[in-house]
Design a protein around this motif. Sequence first.
Motif, PDB file in Angstrom:
ATOM      1  N   ASP A  70       0.830  -1.210   0.000  1.00  0.00           N
ATOM      2  CA  ASP A  70       0.000   0.000   0.000  1.00  0.00           C
ATOM      3  C   ASP A  70       0.861   1.256   0.000  1.00  0.00           C
ATOM      4  OD1 ASP A  70      -2.167  -1.690  -0.037  1.00  0.00           O
ATOM      5  OD2 ASP A  70      -2.681  -1.397   2.068  1.00  0.00           O
ATOM      6  N   ARG A  71       1.945   1.273   0.786  1.00  0.00           N
ATOM      7  CA  ARG A  71       2.869   2.418   0.775  1.00  0.00           C
ATOM      8  C   ARG A  71       3.489   2.597  -0.601  1.00  0.00           C
ATOM      9  NH1 ARG A  71       4.385   0.542   5.841  1.00  0.00           N
ATOM     10  NH2 ARG A  71       6.154  -0.558   4.933  1.00  0.00           N
ATOM     11  N   ALA A  72       3.876   1.484  -1.223  1.00  0.00           N
ATOM     12  CA  ALA A  72       4.500   1.544  -2.548  1.00  0.00           C
ATOM     13  C   ALA A  72       3.518   2.072  -3.588  1.00  0.00           C
ATOM     14  CB  ALA A  72       5.017   0.173  -2.956  1.00  0.00           C
ATOM     15  N   LEU A  73       2.277   1.608  -3.551  1.00  0.00           N
ATOM     16  CA  LEU A  73       1.293   2.075  -4.528  1.00  0.00           C
ATOM     17  C   LEU A  73       1.012   3.562  -4.364  1.00  0.00           C
ATOM     18  CD1 LEU A  73      -1.212  -0.920  -4.548  1.00  0.00           C
ATOM     19  CD2 LEU A  73       0.512  -0.326  -6.279  1.00  0.00           C
ATOM     20  N   ILE A  74       0.971   4.025  -3.128  1.00  0.00           N
ATOM     21  CA  ILE A  74       0.782   5.458  -2.883  1.00  0.00           C
ATOM     22  C   ILE A  74       1.979   6.241  -3.416  1.00  0.00           C
ATOM     23  CG2 ILE A  74       0.664   7.214  -1.073  1.00  0.00           C
ATOM     24  CD1 ILE A  74      -1.017   5.119   0.527  1.00  0.00           C
ATOM     25  N   ALA A  75       3.184   5.755  -3.127  1.00  0.00           N
ATOM     26  CA  ALA A  75       4.387   6.448  -3.607  1.00  0.00           C
ATOM     27  C   ALA A  75       4.429   6.492  -5.131  1.00  0.00           C
ATOM     28  CB  ALA A  75       5.639   5.757  -3.061  1.00  0.00           C
ATOM     29  N   LEU A  76       4.055   5.386  -5.775  1.00  0.00           N
ATOM     30  CA  LEU A  76       4.042   5.356  -7.242  1.00  0.00           C
ATOM     31  C   LEU A  76       3.012   6.331  -7.800  1.00  0.00           C
ATOM     32  CD1 LEU A  76       4.429   1.526  -7.849  1.00  0.00           C
ATOM     33  CD2 LEU A  76       6.125   3.311  -8.262  1.00  0.00           C
ATOM     34  N   ALA A  77       1.846   6.371  -7.190  1.00  0.00           N
ATOM     35  CA  ALA A  77       0.814   7.298  -7.660  1.00  0.00           C
ATOM     36  C   ALA A  77       1.244   8.747  -7.460  1.00  0.00           C
ATOM     37  CB  ALA A  77      -0.500   7.033  -6.927  1.00  0.00           C
ATOM     38  N   MET A  78       1.866   9.021  -6.320  1.00  0.00           N
ATOM     39  CA  MET A  78       2.306  10.391  -6.041  1.00  0.00           C
ATOM     40  C   MET A  78       3.420  10.811  -6.998  1.00  0.00           C
ATOM     41  SD  MET A  78       0.377  11.470  -3.626  1.00  0.00           S
ATOM     42  CE  MET A  78       1.197  12.850  -2.899  1.00  0.00           C
ATOM     43  N   SER A  79       4.364   9.917  -7.274  1.00  0.00           N
ATOM     44  CA  SER A  79       5.470  10.289  -8.159  1.00  0.00           C
ATOM     45  C   SER A  79       4.978  10.463  -9.591  1.00  0.00           C
ATOM     46  CB  SER A  79       6.595   9.262  -8.094  1.00  0.00           C
ATOM     47  OG  SER A  79       6.184   8.026  -8.633  1.00  0.00           O
ATOM     48  N   ARG A  80       4.045   9.655 -10.024  1.00  0.00           N
ATOM     49  CA  ARG A  80       3.482   9.822 -11.374  1.00  0.00           C
ATOM     50  C   ARG A  80       2.668  11.092 -11.465  1.00  0.00           C
ATOM     51  NH1 ARG A  80       1.900   3.597 -12.535  1.00  0.00           N
ATOM     52  NH2 ARG A  80       4.018   2.923 -12.985  1.00  0.00           N
ATOM     53  N   GLY A  81       1.920  11.387 -10.411  1.00  0.00           N
ATOM     54  CA  GLY A  81       1.140  12.618 -10.389  1.00  0.00           C
ATOM     55  C   GLY A  81       2.029  13.848 -10.404  1.00  0.00           C
ATOM     56  N   ALA A  82       3.145  13.778  -9.701  1.00  0.00           N
ATOM     57  CA  ALA A  82       4.083  14.907  -9.667  1.00  0.00           C
ATOM     58  C   ALA A  82       4.690  15.128 -11.041  1.00  0.00           C
ATOM     59  CB  ALA A  82       5.184  14.657  -8.640  1.00  0.00           C
ATOM     60  N   ARG A  83       5.000  14.038 -11.741  1.00  0.00           N
ATOM     61  CA  ARG A  83       5.564  14.180 -13.090  1.00  0.00           C
ATOM     62  C   ARG A  83       4.552  14.793 -14.047  1.00  0.00           C
ATOM     63  NH1 ARG A  83       7.473   8.352 -14.081  1.00  0.00           N
ATOM     64  NH2 ARG A  83       6.921   8.042 -11.957  1.00  0.00           N
ATOM     65  N   ARG A  84       3.293  14.453 -13.887  1.00  0.00           N
ATOM     66  CA  ARG A  84       2.253  14.999 -14.771  1.00  0.00           C
ATOM     67  C   ARG A  84       2.025  16.482 -14.517  1.00  0.00           C
ATOM     68  NH1 ARG A  84      -1.784  10.104 -13.890  1.00  0.00           N
ATOM     69  NH2 ARG A  84      -0.813   8.628 -15.303  1.00  0.00           N
ATOM     70  N   THR A  85       2.099  16.884 -13.259  1.00  0.00           N
ATOM     71  CA  THR A  85       1.780  18.274 -12.935  1.00  0.00           C
ATOM     72  C   THR A  85       2.953  19.216 -13.144  1.00  0.00           C
ATOM     73  OG1 THR A  85       2.283  17.915 -10.599  1.00  0.00           O
ATOM     74  CG2 THR A  85      -0.016  17.666 -11.282  1.00  0.00           C
ATOM     75  N   ARG A  86       4.149  18.707 -13.303  1.00  0.00           N
ATOM     76  CA  ARG A  86       5.297  19.597 -13.524  1.00  0.00           C
ATOM     77  C   ARG A  86       5.109  20.424 -14.788  1.00  0.00           C
ATOM     78  NH1 ARG A  86       9.460  15.065 -12.068  1.00  0.00           N
ATOM     79  NH2 ARG A  86       9.318  15.214  -9.821  1.00  0.00           N
ATOM     80  N   GLY A  87       4.510  19.837 -15.800  1.00  0.00           N
ATOM     81  CA  GLY A  87       4.279  20.557 -17.033  1.00  0.00           C
ATOM     82  C   GLY A  87       3.017  21.390 -17.011  1.00  0.00           C
ATOM     83  N   ALA A  88       2.305  21.377 -15.915  1.00  0.00           N
ATOM     84  CA  ALA A  88       1.026  22.072 -15.840  1.00  0.00           C
ATOM     85  C   ALA A  88       1.135  23.399 -15.104  1.00  0.00           C
ATOM     86  CB  ALA A  88      -0.001  21.157 -15.131  1.00  0.00           C
ATOM     87  N   ARG A  89       2.271  24.015 -15.125  1.00  0.00           N
ATOM     88  CA  ARG A  89       2.440  25.295 -14.426  1.00  0.00           C
ATOM     89  C   ARG A  89       1.495  26.315 -15.046  1.00  0.00           C
ATOM     90  NH1 ARG A  89       8.140  25.485 -11.921  1.00  0.00           N
ATOM     91  NH2 ARG A  89       8.711  23.343 -12.204  1.00  0.00           N
ATOM     92  N   GLY A  90       0.969  27.115 -14.207  1.00  0.00           N
ATOM     93  CA  GLY A  90       0.027  28.134 -14.660  1.00  0.00           C
ATOM     94  C   GLY A  90      -1.410  27.671 -14.538  1.00  0.00           C
ATOM     95  N   ARG A  91      -1.609  26.376 -14.371  1.00  0.00           N
ATOM     96  CA  ARG A  91      -2.962  25.887 -14.162  1.00  0.00           C
ATOM     97  C   ARG A  91      -3.325  26.049 -12.694  1.00  0.00           C
ATOM     98  NH1 ARG A  91      -2.964  20.156 -17.318  1.00  0.00           N
ATOM     99  NH2 ARG A  91      -2.403  20.952 -19.348  1.00  0.00           N
TER     100      ARG A  91
END
Length: 96
Positions: A70-91
């Motif tokens: 469960d910790r690993a799945l949360i970490a994977l989701a958070m790291s993928r989400g962070a990568r997606r939002t890095r390009g979303a500056r200004g939103r």
Amino acid sequence: MATCCPPGHGCNAPNGGEPCALALCRAAAQEEEDAAVAVARWGALEAASEQNCGEGERRFRRRAFERARDRALIALAMSRGARRTRGARGRRPLAA
């Protein structure tokens, strides 16, 4: 129910359209420490089952794996989400 995945997800998904949580952890184990811990705990659970350890030992190993998974799945989701939002500056961020 498959032990490798949470209830209702992965191998236990009702439609079967989700990847196995253990497979995700194995794929990410080189880069994500939580995933590596989950894979190691899965190995300990399998070893306890193969060695015919008592039910208490297997339960202990299963619960340790589930927590690590469960910790690993949360970490994977958070790291993928962070990568997606890095390009979303200004939103604007989503409201909570």
